[in-house]
Enzyme design. Structure first.
Site, short mmCIF file in Angstrom:
data_model
loop_
_atom_site.label_atom_id
_atom_site.label_comp_id
_atom_site.label_asym_id
_atom_site.label_seq_id
_atom_site.Cartn_x
_atom_site.Cartn_y
_atom_site.Cartn_z
N CYS A 128 3.14 -0.66 -0.20
CA CYS A 128 3.76 -1.99 -0.03
C CYS A 128 2.99 -2.82 1.00
O CYS A 128 3.58 -3.60 1.75
CB CYS A 128 5.22 -1.87 0.38
N ALA A 129 1.68 -2.62 1.03
CA ALA A 129 0.80 -3.41 1.90
C ALA A 129 -0.52 -3.59 1.16
O ALA A 129 -1.59 -3.24 1.65
CB ALA A 129 0.58 -2.70 3.23
#
Length: 474
Positions: A388-389
């Site tokens: 999620c980055a």
């Protein structure tokens, strides 16, 4: 029983000094520490949970506190009955415990949410008109994405803490027109574990008339977080990363923007008075306290769990927790350094201070394949993918912004068997190992040994792609 619950809830969260040398400190007791899992090669092994950055196991202390309270559960702020009054007291005392844990200013508000993501979306909804937002591309998506209704400036990934401060200062100095501004920054990266210069970034923000919100999701479980010392305007974090279950989060900080904004959710609890108008409409007077953004029946058990975790960590003493974690970090880094095929991902370099979160890639391996082998053959749970980055991982791996990169195993067609090959094409995903206050040394030792064995000997089992994931072939 009720007296003991009240006594627990009113306990302060002042830091305690650890009684033993960190070198001999034991990990904190967590749920699942004795769970065994099957191995594809036969037999069972105690599960090594090394995915704390996603969700940390609940502290046994937290679980015990919740279990003691559960029979006394009642509606919060809604009932005159004894259990409702008890639950209301625990809910509000939990708010005070979190404020103490974060060393909030006297006028700060603590708003309970569902998660860090929910907290930052709440703040995004409360931004004043015309607010500019500044955020580094290195942020978790929870910090990167909520600002759609503001004018956002995305800052390139810095390669030193000093460069981070200088980049922010330049961006703030160039903003036009001059008006309200917010900086959003992580305290510790969920990809590299590196600590960010939060205090210096806060000083830069305030020098240019901006405010700053700290995403402490990865910082608060590992280090003390003082709103006053760091001089941040808001802090957001999640209970499930702070050894507390049940899906609660916190947004703590200055009240003015929150009081001036429309309630995050409209409904009971947020409204102080509702009356019909003469024209047939409805007139609403909203609360100005934290209740303004806590409409609906709150997750009192989740809130109480967060407060319990805050007290447990403070009483354990962060000095001891930090020292022990640094020893585990050094052990993992030294072990991976012995494997030339392994590359640890970093923005700020090997000497940068960090929490127990490390991401790496292995030459010749798709990350999903490697993580699947760690699980199936060694009973070790890690995470693979982009965490999620996505912009940060692409930057660290040298990938173009539009280059595809997904969790899973893109180098094998569905059903095709995976085989280790030094000539395998690189993929834009990585492996993340993360640990914390409940991690035994044995789990870290097993992980290092497993990495070395997989790299030198290969997997003992065959794996295939199933719905985008690499799984053992049966």
């Amino acid at each position: 029983m009720s007296a003991s619950l009240n006594a627990t809830a009113t306990a302060t969260a002042a830091p305690a000094t650890a009684a033993c040398d960190p070198a001999c400190a034991e990990p904190l007791a967590v749920l699942g520490r004795d769970v065994t899992v099957p191995l594809v090669t036969g037999g069972e092994v105690t599960y090594a949970a090394l995915d704390y950055a996603a969700s940390a196991p609940a502290l046994q202390r937290v679980w015990d506190d919740v279990a003691a309270y559960a029979p006394y559960y009642g509606s919060v702020h809604r009932g005159a009955g004894y259990l409702s009054q008890l639950s209301t007291d625990l809910f509000e005392q939990s708010r005070a415990a979190v404020a103490a844990f974060l060393d909030c200013r006297p006028a700060d508000q603590v708003v309970f949410t569902r998660s860090t993501t929910d907290s930052l979306n709440l703040l995004a909804a409360a931004l004043p008109a015309g607010c500019r937002v500044f955020v580094f591309e290195t942020e978790h998506h929870a910090s990167l994405l909520p600002w759609d209704h503001a004018q956002v400036t995305y800052l390139d990934a810095p390669r030193t803490p000093g460069e981070a401060v200088a980049t922010l200062e330049r961006a703030l100095a160039d903003r036009h027109p001059y008006g309200p501004a917010l900086v959003c920054v992580t305290g510790a990266s969920n990809v590299t574990g590196e600590l960010w210069p939060v205090k210096e970034l806060a000083a830069a923000a305030h020098a240019h008339g901006a405010r700053i919100v700290l995403d402490a999701a990865q910082l608060a479980p590992h280090h003390p977080v003082s709103v006053q010392e760091l001089d941040v305007d808001w802090v957001a974090f999640s209970g499930h990363k702070l050894y507390a279950p049940f899906g609660s989060g916190v947004l703590a900080g200055r009240a003015d923007w929150l009081q001036q904004a429309q309630p995050y959710l409209a409904g009971g609890g947020a409204s102080r008075k509702v009356a019909r108008r003469e024209d047939g409409g409805v007139e609403v007077e909203w609360h100005t306290t934290a209740a303004r953004h806590e409409a609906g029946s709150p997750n009192v058990i989740g809130v109480y769990a967060i407060a319990s975790a805050c007290r447990a960590l403070a009483e354990a003493g962060f000095d001891a927790l930090v020292a022990r974690e640094r020893r585990l970090i050094a052990k993992v880094r030294a072990g991976l350094a012995d494997v030339p095929q392994v590359r640890i991902l970093s923005l700020f370099g090997d000497d940068a201070p960090r929490v127990g979160v490390l991401s790496f890639v292995v030459d010749g391996w798709n990350s999903s394949h490697f993580a699947a082998a760690l699980s199936a053959e060694y009973g070790i749970g890690v995470r693979d993918g982009l965490f999620c980055a996505h912009p940060l991982v692409r930057t660290l791996l040298g990938g173009a912004a539009q280059e595809p990169g997904e969790c899973g195993a893109p180098d094998a067609a569905p059903g095709e068997l995976h085989r280790t090959s030094s000539g395998a094409a690189p993929t834009l995903n990585a492996i993340r190992v993360s640990f914390g206050a409940g991690t035994p040394d044995e789990h870290v030792d097993r992980f290092v040994r497993a990495v070395k064995e997989l790299v030198t000997e290969g997997a003992k089992w065959q794996y295939r792609t199933e719905e985008g994931r690499c799984v053992p072939a049966v």
